[in-house]
Design an enzyme around this catalytic site. Structure first.
Site, PDB file in Angstrom:
ATOM      1  N   TRP A 357       0.829  -1.207   0.000  1.00 31.46           N
ATOM      2  CA  TRP A 357       0.000   0.000   0.000  1.00 31.46           C
ATOM      3  C   TRP A 357       0.860   1.252   0.000  1.00 31.46           C
ATOM      4  O   TRP A 357       0.408   2.347  -0.314  1.00 31.46           O
ATOM      5  CB  TRP A 357      -0.951   0.007   1.214  1.00 31.46           C
ATOM      6  CG  TRP A 357      -0.276   0.261   2.551  1.00 31.46           C
ATOM      7  CD1 TRP A 357       0.695  -0.505   3.130  1.00 31.46           C
ATOM      8  CD2 TRP A 357      -0.515   1.349   3.455  1.00 31.46           C
ATOM      9  NE1 TRP A 357       1.063   0.028   4.335  1.00 31.46           N
ATOM     10  CE2 TRP A 357       0.341   1.163   4.570  1.00 31.46           C
ATOM     11  CE3 TRP A 357      -1.358   2.449   3.451  1.00 31.46           C
ATOM     12  CZ2 TRP A 357       0.375   2.042   5.656  1.00 31.46           C
ATOM     13  CZ3 TRP A 357      -1.326   3.320   4.541  1.00 31.46           C
ATOM     14  CH2 TRP A 357      -0.470   3.117   5.616  1.00 31.46           C
ATOM     15  N   ASP A 358       2.137   1.074   0.309  1.00 29.83           N
ATOM     16  CA  ASP A 358       3.082   2.184   0.367  1.00 29.83           C
ATOM     17  C   ASP A 358       3.028   3.035  -0.907  1.00 29.83           C
ATOM     18  O   ASP A 358       3.159   4.255  -0.857  1.00 29.83           O
ATOM     19  CB  ASP A 358       4.522   1.668   0.482  1.00 29.83           C
ATOM     20  CG  ASP A 358       4.748   0.717   1.637  1.00 29.83           C
ATOM     21  OD1 ASP A 358       3.792   0.074   2.071  1.00 29.83           O
ATOM     22  OD2 ASP A 358       5.901   0.607   2.085  1.00 29.83           O
ATOM     23  N   GLU A 488       1.059  -1.736  13.029  1.00 29.68           N
ATOM     24  CA  GLU A 488       1.120  -3.204  13.098  1.00 29.68           C
ATOM     25  C   GLU A 488       1.534  -3.703  14.481  1.00 29.68           C
ATOM     26  O   GLU A 488       1.691  -4.913  14.677  1.00 29.68           O
ATOM     27  CB  GLU A 488       2.080  -3.728  12.020  1.00 29.68           C
ATOM     28  CG  GLU A 488       1.529  -3.514  10.624  1.00 29.68           C
ATOM     29  CD  GLU A 488       2.504  -3.900   9.510  1.00 29.68           C
ATOM     30  OE1 GLU A 488       3.695  -4.125   9.813  1.00 29.68           O
ATOM     31  OE2 GLU A 488       2.070  -3.958   8.342  1.00 29.68           O
ATOM     32  N   GLN A 602       3.495   3.331  13.704  1.00 28.46           N
ATOM     33  CA  GLN A 602       3.454   4.348  12.649  1.00 28.46           C
ATOM     34  C   GLN A 602       2.095   5.025  12.686  1.00 28.46           C
ATOM     35  O   GLN A 602       1.154   4.497  13.279  1.00 28.46           O
ATOM     36  CB  GLN A 602       3.686   3.700  11.294  1.00 28.46           C
ATOM     37  CG  GLN A 602       2.584   2.746  10.855  1.00 28.46           C
ATOM     38  CD  GLN A 602       3.068   1.753   9.815  1.00 28.46           C
ATOM     39  OE1 GLN A 602       3.523   0.681  10.146  1.00 28.46           O
ATOM     40  NE2 GLN A 602       2.940   2.114   8.551  1.00 28.46           N
TER      41      GLN A 602
END
Ligand code: BGC
Length: 786
Positions: A357-358, A488, A602
């Site tokens: 998805w980055d 995550e 993150q």
């Protein structure tokens, strides 16, 4: 953190050899041209720590999944970009001693990557165990002008001896992937050939049957003059070399120019691979090193003309941003919609070189603003091409009616990530893919992309969200259970704020798109409805209900949304209080301890506040930032960039600067202690947005550019370039003013600190820099206020 890279505006420099950091330097100074790339390994043998790495875009191996406990729905394999042939190799033997910097006394050493020209060079003086001293200088590049070609110039000088020297340039396809699941080799030889001054090996990937032909052709010069040589040949499994013995006198110089070709069956029929590869190589050889380098450097200069960011007064920051731009540009050139941007690009094996998805969440804005529109469009089309596979992936997990779950990690559209908490649960990725379509249209105005590609992807993702939520009788709300958000360090949570929020947003946006298509492309829309069995009334009325009644965990006392249900049960101790020797947590704590902790890997809730900032006021963003930032450990490279943007917007310039340095120098300073595996290429897109949207305050709203620049105290000024709908703008900021330079023949309305101005065609206009406490803006020469 490491601090051995010399600060310089255009170069990445290792001055003096740091063998203990060699793998890091190899990552940092990697070269690529979108089609192939390699780590900055030495040409000659090196027996110290090194990670050999050569990669050819799009060529992968499906490595059988290895897990302790198989779960239904797991992908069968993890696709890996392969370590391909080593074409840079040149072994050197002087008398009886092999040149190996791990076995010599190094008298001086310098390795540098020149980002302006895309050139890697190295120079060293070494004393061999028998006292012989040599000097070596090398230059190397992989051409962005001729994407199959790379070239090396390697010069050896005998400083204090006369001796027989043996030079062995070779192609070695007998390579392994360090991350192979079963220690297998992935390549089988197809054919090879070797002759005077050249050699080829063609190999095929097991299971996927991609073929790559790698070849070399070289010439020698003695003291600058062409040198006719005799060569013996060696052929082994997947290996060919020329072996040249010659006498070197004291003070003499020997130069080898070695040209390499990598041609894959993605770009050439298999039965023509050898022939076409040889044509490319012969042409490169004929052109010669200097002209090839010139072609290559010219193109680099062009790239910099539209994408450079200049920072005055802070060389570390300058080097950081250019390094990020350089790596992005050499990883993805945008001509081929089958390719994408692996998190490590051509700098390492980790993450399999696949697509995450980055790309959508962090890289597309960079390419939108600095490259022709087609480049970002190709990145979007990549997902459209994979739509059917994403629908099949959804079906595998029990979804129906054309609901698509795009893979977390993919090479060809199939999922290849195999940790259940990510494969099955980290579904917010679907939202990022939907948001990128919106982002592209917002930036370019190209609503044509919706027909059919954009719409088809949005429909399939909306169908997924509509089935992924369920009605909670208890809450009288729609909930989303068992997910993993961007953070995550939490798995299998209920009602992750970001996931619920981006699901709600996707449904809303798809409804807007449907309205637009019905109004402007009624007929085409009717055909699409039929093609996709889209029961508009029934499906959209459920979407509307979900939009209205989706649940968000909320803490009324703090007036903030909670990252997930139950987040407040955690012990909310700020990350700053953690002992330094326990960071990064993922290298020091057990996984269960991480999961129980409040620490955020993150941007998660803050990711939503960033994406949907228009829907929140500044005070709301600030409250969320104040709560979540202290708990964030930024152990994903994708984290500090988002925090930089928010910190800039809410008036925390010092925090913005701190986090900006962290994102832009993440690899250069090895913040997360993992650069040796490769650089964090996709996070470099994040660095760019941190700069342009953070310090530049750039946003696109209602088809217009908005700017609210701030200047970090440490800097004297900066400038950046934007290509917006065929208008190229340079935005320059110094301690006194903001200067807009319109390079194009169109006038343009832009908004600065909330006020609209007309920027005349080819005009240069300036305004005073608004300080954080908001000096009233006045229009100046050239500007007219609307
Ligand atoms: C991050 C993910 C990211 C992946 C690849 C992980 O560490 O948590 O968000 O997609 O790296 O960059």
């Amino acid at each position: 953190m490491k601090d051995y890279i010399v600060h310089d505006g255009w170069k990445i420099i290792e001055d003096g050899f740091h063998p203990e950091h060699n793998k890091i330097t190899e990552s940092l100074m990697s070269l690529g041209n979108g089609r192939m790339g390699h780590r900055a390994n030495f040409e000659e043998k090196y027996s110290g720590p090194t990670l050999p790495g050569n990669y050819v875009a799009g060529v992968y191996y499906p490595d059988k999944t290895r897990v302790g406990w198989w779960k239904n729905g797991y992908p069968e394999y993890f696709a890996k970009v392969l370590n391909a042939a080593n074409w840079i190799g040149i072994d050197i033997r002087i008398g009886n001693t092999v040149l190996d910097l791990n076995q010599c006394k190094i008298l001086d050493f310098r390795r540098e990557l020149d980002m302006m020209n895309g050139l890697l060079s190295r120079t060293f003086t070494a004393e061999l165990t028998d006292g012989k001293q040599i000097n070596v200088t090398t230059q190397r590049f992989v051409s962005i002008a001729h994407s199959e070609i790379g070239a090396i110039r390697y010069t050896l000088e005998a400083l204090n001896f006369s001796e027989k020297v043996v030079i062995t340039p070779y192609i070695d396809f007998d390579v392994i992937n360090e991350d192979a699941n079963y220690d297998e080799k992935f390549w089988d030889e197809v054919n090879k050939s070797v002759s005077h001054g050249e050699g080829y090996v063609t190999a095929e990937v097991r299971k996927t049957f991609f073929q790559v032909c790698t070849g070399m052709k070289f010439k020698l010069m003695k003291n600058g003059e062409p040198f006719r040589f005799h060569a013996d040949f060696e052929e082994r499994q997947k290996f060919v070399s020329n072996i040249i013995s010659l006498q070197m006198g004291k003070g003499s110089r020997l130069t080898i120019e070695k040209y390499g070709v990598n041609l894959s069956s993605e770009y050439c029929p298999k039965n023509k691979l050898n022939e076409i590869a040889a044509q490319h190589l012969n042409a490169a050889y004929k052109k010669g090193f200097d002209r090839l380098l010139q072609d290559h450097a010219d193109l680099w200069h062009k790239k910099w003309e539209t994408s450079d960011i200049l920072i005055k007064g802070d060389v570390a920051a300058q080097q950081g941003i250019r390094f990020n731009i350089f790596q992005l540009q050499q990883t993805y050139t945008g001509e081929d919609e089958r390719l994408n941007i692996g998190p490590k690009g051509f700098t390492g094996e980790k993450y399999g070189g696949s697509t995450y998805w980055d790309t959508e969440a962090y890289c597309i804005p960079f390419f939108l603003a600095t490259a022709p529109r087609q480049v970002a469009q190709n990145l979007l089309s990549y997902r459209h091409k994979h739509l059917q596979k994403a629908i099949e992936n959804g079906e595998k997990l029990g979804f129906k009616n054309g609901a698509a779950l795009y893979p977390m990690v993919t090479m060809n559209g199939e999922e290849c990530h195999n940790e259940w908490e990510i494969t099955f649960e980290e579904v917010h990725r679907n939202g990022a893919i939907a948001f990128a379509i919106y982002d592209y249209i917002r930036y370019t105005g190209d609503t044509g992309y919706l027909l059919p590609k954009g719409f088809e992807v949005l429909l399939a993702i909306s169908r997924f969200w509509s089935q992924r939520v369920n009605w909670s009788e208890d809450k009288q709300k729609y909930v989303m259970l068992g997910v993993t958000g961007p953070n995550e360090y939490e798995n299998n949570v209920n009602n992750n704020f970001h996931t619920n929020r981006i699901a709600q947003w996707t449904l809303k946006y798809t409804l807007e798109v449907i309205d637009l298509l019905k109004k402007e492309h009624h007929k085409a829309f009717a055909q699409l409805k039929e093609k996709w069995n889209f029961d508009e009334e029934a499906e959209t009325s459920r979407w509307r209900d979900i939009i209205e009644k989706i649940y968000f965990a909320y803490d009324p006392s703090r007036d903030i949304f909670l990252q997930q249900d139950g987040f407040l049960d955690k012990e909310l101790i700020p990350a700053a209080e953690l002992p330094a020797n326990e960071r990064p947590l993922n290298q020091n704590w057990s996984w269960d301890r991480i999961l129980r902790s409040p620490y955020i890997k993150q941007a998660d809730t803050l990711q939503s506040l960033y994406l949907f900032e228009n829907e929140y006021d500044k005070a709301t963003i600030q409250r969320h930032f104040d709560f979540y930032e202290p708990l964030t450990v930024h152990e994903s490279s994708l984290s500090p960039c988002i925090h930089t943007i928010l910190a800039s917007a809410i008036g925390y310039p010092a925090k913005a600067y701190e986090l900006y340095l962290r994102t832009s120098r993440l690899d250069l300073d090895d913040y997360n202690n993992d650069t040796e595996d490769g650089c964090h290429i996709t996070s470099m897109g994040g660095t760019w947005i941190a700069f342009v949207q953070g310090f530049g305050g750039m946003r696109v709203k209602n088809g217009r550019l908005h700017f609210a620049p701030i200047l970090p105290d440490k800097w004297e000024g900066y400038s950046f370039l934007i290509n917006f709908r065929n208008t190229i703008l340079k935005i320059e900021v110094n301690k006194q003013e903001v200067v807009f330079d319109n390079y194009s023949g169109n006038e343009m309305v832009i908004s600065i600190y909330g006020k609209e101005f007309v920027l005349p065609s080819n005009g240069v206009c300036s305004l005073p820099l608004a300080s954080a406490n908001g000096i009233e803006m006045q229009s100046r020469t050239g500007f007219s206020q609307t």
